[in-house]
Design a protein around this motif. Sequence first.
Motif, short mmCIF file in Angstrom:
data_model
loop_
_atom_site.label_atom_id
_atom_site.label_comp_id
_atom_site.label_asym_id
_atom_site.label_seq_id
_atom_site.Cartn_x
_atom_site.Cartn_y
_atom_site.Cartn_z
N GLN A 151 0.83 -1.21 0.00
CA GLN A 151 0.00 0.00 0.00
C GLN A 151 0.87 1.26 0.00
O GLN A 151 0.61 2.21 -0.75
CB GLN A 151 -0.92 0.03 1.22
CG GLN A 151 -1.96 -1.06 1.28
CD GLN A 151 -2.82 -0.93 2.53
OE1 GLN A 151 -3.12 0.17 2.98
NE2 GLN A 151 -3.22 -2.06 3.10
N LEU A 152 1.89 1.27 0.84
CA LEU A 152 2.75 2.46 0.95
C LEU A 152 3.52 2.69 -0.34
O LEU A 152 3.68 3.84 -0.79
CB LEU A 152 3.71 2.30 2.12
CG LEU A 152 3.07 2.21 3.52
CD1 LEU A 152 4.15 2.02 4.58
CD2 LEU A 152 2.24 3.45 3.82
N GLY A 208 4.48 5.82 6.63
CA GLY A 208 3.39 4.98 7.08
C GLY A 208 3.34 4.90 8.60
O GLY A 208 4.09 5.56 9.31
N MET A 209 2.44 4.08 9.08
CA MET A 209 2.27 3.87 10.51
C MET A 209 2.98 2.58 10.94
O MET A 209 2.98 1.59 10.18
CB MET A 209 0.79 3.79 10.89
CG MET A 209 0.00 5.03 10.57
SD MET A 209 -1.70 4.95 11.24
CE MET A 209 -1.37 5.10 13.01
N LEU A 384 2.62 14.71 9.36
CA LEU A 384 2.26 15.56 8.22
C LEU A 384 2.66 17.01 8.48
O LEU A 384 3.29 17.67 7.64
CB LEU A 384 0.75 15.47 7.99
CG LEU A 384 0.17 16.27 6.83
CD1 LEU A 384 0.46 15.56 5.51
CD2 LEU A 384 -1.34 16.46 7.00
N TYR A 385 2.31 17.51 9.65
CA TYR A 385 2.63 18.90 9.98
C TYR A 385 4.14 19.09 10.18
O TYR A 385 4.68 20.17 9.92
CB TYR A 385 1.87 19.33 11.23
CG TYR A 385 0.38 19.47 11.02
CD1 TYR A 385 -0.21 19.28 9.77
CD2 TYR A 385 -0.46 19.78 12.08
CE1 TYR A 385 -1.57 19.39 9.59
CE2 TYR A 385 -1.83 19.91 11.90
CZ TYR A 385 -2.38 19.70 10.66
OH TYR A 385 -3.73 19.82 10.48
N GLY A 386 4.80 18.03 10.65
CA GLY A 386 6.25 18.10 10.75
C GLY A 386 6.91 18.30 9.40
O GLY A 386 7.88 19.06 9.26
N GLU A 521 10.83 19.10 -2.82
CA GLU A 521 10.59 17.70 -2.49
C GLU A 521 9.10 17.45 -2.36
O GLU A 521 8.32 18.39 -2.19
CB GLU A 521 11.28 17.34 -1.16
CG GLU A 521 12.79 17.45 -1.16
CD GLU A 521 13.38 17.18 0.21
OE1 GLU A 521 12.61 16.88 1.15
OE2 GLU A 521 14.60 17.28 0.35
N ALA A 522 8.73 16.18 -2.42
CA ALA A 522 7.36 15.75 -2.15
C ALA A 522 7.38 14.64 -1.12
O ALA A 522 8.14 13.68 -1.25
CB ALA A 522 6.68 15.26 -3.43
N GLN A 523 6.57 14.80 -0.06
CA GLN A 523 6.53 13.80 1.00
C GLN A 523 5.12 13.25 1.17
O GLN A 523 4.25 13.88 1.77
CB GLN A 523 6.99 14.40 2.33
CG GLN A 523 6.95 13.43 3.50
CD GLN A 523 7.82 12.21 3.26
OE1 GLN A 523 9.03 12.29 3.28
NE2 GLN A 523 7.19 11.05 3.01
N PRO A 524 4.83 12.06 0.62
CA PRO A 524 3.53 11.43 0.88
C PRO A 524 3.44 10.97 2.33
O PRO A 524 4.43 10.52 2.92
CB PRO A 524 3.50 10.24 -0.09
CG PRO A 524 4.61 10.48 -1.06
CD PRO A 524 5.64 11.27 -0.32
N VAL A 525 2.24 11.08 2.91
CA VAL A 525 1.98 10.63 4.27
C VAL A 525 0.69 9.81 4.26
O VAL A 525 -0.33 10.26 3.73
CB VAL A 525 1.83 11.82 5.25
CG1 VAL A 525 1.54 11.32 6.66
CG2 VAL A 525 3.09 12.69 5.24
#
Length: 545
Positions: A151-152, A208-209, A384-386, A521-525
């Motif tokens: 999934q990730l 991911g978690m 996400l906010y980080g 950069e792009a950071q998916p969360v």
Amino acid sequence: MVLPEIGESRLKDRKQGKGRERQQADRNRHGGKGGFATGAGSARGRGGERRQQAAAIAGLPVQVGDRVDVEIIGLTHEGEGVGRVEGYTLFVRGAVPGDRVRAEVSSVGKSFGRARLAELLEASADRIAAPCAIYELCGGCQLQHWDYAAQLRWKRQLVADNLARIGKLPVAMGDVELAATDTSDASADSVGPPPATRPPVLVHPTIGMDEPWRYRNKAQVPIGMSASVEGGLIGGFFEQGSHDIVDMDVCLIQQEPNEETVRVVKRIARSLGWSSYDRGTGRGLLRHVVVRHAEATGERMVVLITNGRDLPHEDELVALVREQVPGVASICQNVNTSRASIVFGDETRVLWGRDVIYDEIGDIRFAISARSFFQVNPQQTERLYGAALKYAALTGGETVIDAYCGIGTITLFLARHARRVYGVEIVPEAIEDARRNASLNGIANADFAVGAAEDVLPRWQAGGVSPDVIVVDPPRKGCDPRLLDTMLQLRPQRIVYVSCNPSTLARDLRVLEDGGYRRVEAQPVDMFPHTGHVECVIGMQRIDT
């Protein structure tokens, strides 16, 4: 117990005058839209309809009712498997990349069709058994049957593919680089370098978690009636593709205190003889039960959404909830007499306790009322906010504008690191919450305004506000074009874009690129494990800085 709200559950669709209930309707749509011909059953049993459809859409390799063997090569953003039959695309619910399936066609259109998984011929190496007993019925999760690591990886690829295909931007993922799929419509007025010479967007692996279960701090449960349940009243989820309610007491993506609270409230409502709201007749009392659990404080909130203000046995209800729900700090009633399929009405009254409960993101404390938007996954929200804070690159002397600020979650997160922050939001109640939360945390360097960001930002500029950083966190439809123009006119050094929709993110980034910014950069969360949704944070820098 409750369907995850697209993009989560965001205030975002409410910002545009749409309720999150409309997101719920989107999740539950099934076939038959956008010119599709839909049907069920065998080809033989639908001969007349089949002939009409064939006449309308000639030359397709499949028709409704056909069974075809398909290799699944991809996944849609809604979690449906993608396969091809003689070049024609089929979306197969329940299939994952690497599967080989026998699929029964349920609808066809000129460009693509939909099918149900009739038989799994060969399973993907990443396919697993979904742990939820009612997974195939429920519309809340789409990917429980797919290994979490897969999934990730897919969510990262989804972001990269949209940037390349829609944004027409070069993309890099470690050692792999994707070329922009088309640069023919690049703006003649582009300020930046030509697309071929632009550095690629670096898309990081999805955050991911560690434990991707039990993450939701809010449950929104539709109520119905069933003759098979003692007391009649049930509450759980909408069955996939319908508004039929299936009773449920366990949901693996809900925090367990929410499960407990809903079970208690349903039991009490049955004991008091309450009826459920009937969508067809507009009669009946209880429409939804909404519960919240504040992980940082342990406080719980119960909101009863009723078809009218009269609440039989109100005192008894309050006493029973207080007695049986640990940590309850707020019991509210929301009145909704609308015949429309919306969850909340305009009137909320407190039956007992406070009108808010308190929770925290990082070291910021938030007061959350019955109708407040608050991120449903607290652990991932902090990550996400980080990422947003990292890309804002604040040193303490900057002026920051947070467009689409909601109740001030990102605004206040940034305020501790900036000279001054300004938040703008179109929903008046959200700005009231934002001001209250700033006061609650002793934050004096935050100002908030009600209105559309594209209207408020020029007024701030006329008043001498010159932002160094602009943060946007728009609804799924992306930024208003006028806001993009306003941002380019204000020319901040950096732009941080928080997105819940990779396709509109890619579209808007192209506009900002052509206006003189480059992606950093792009950071998916992964805010919503086991669903098809992904959040992404993009950092952009003005090219002359």
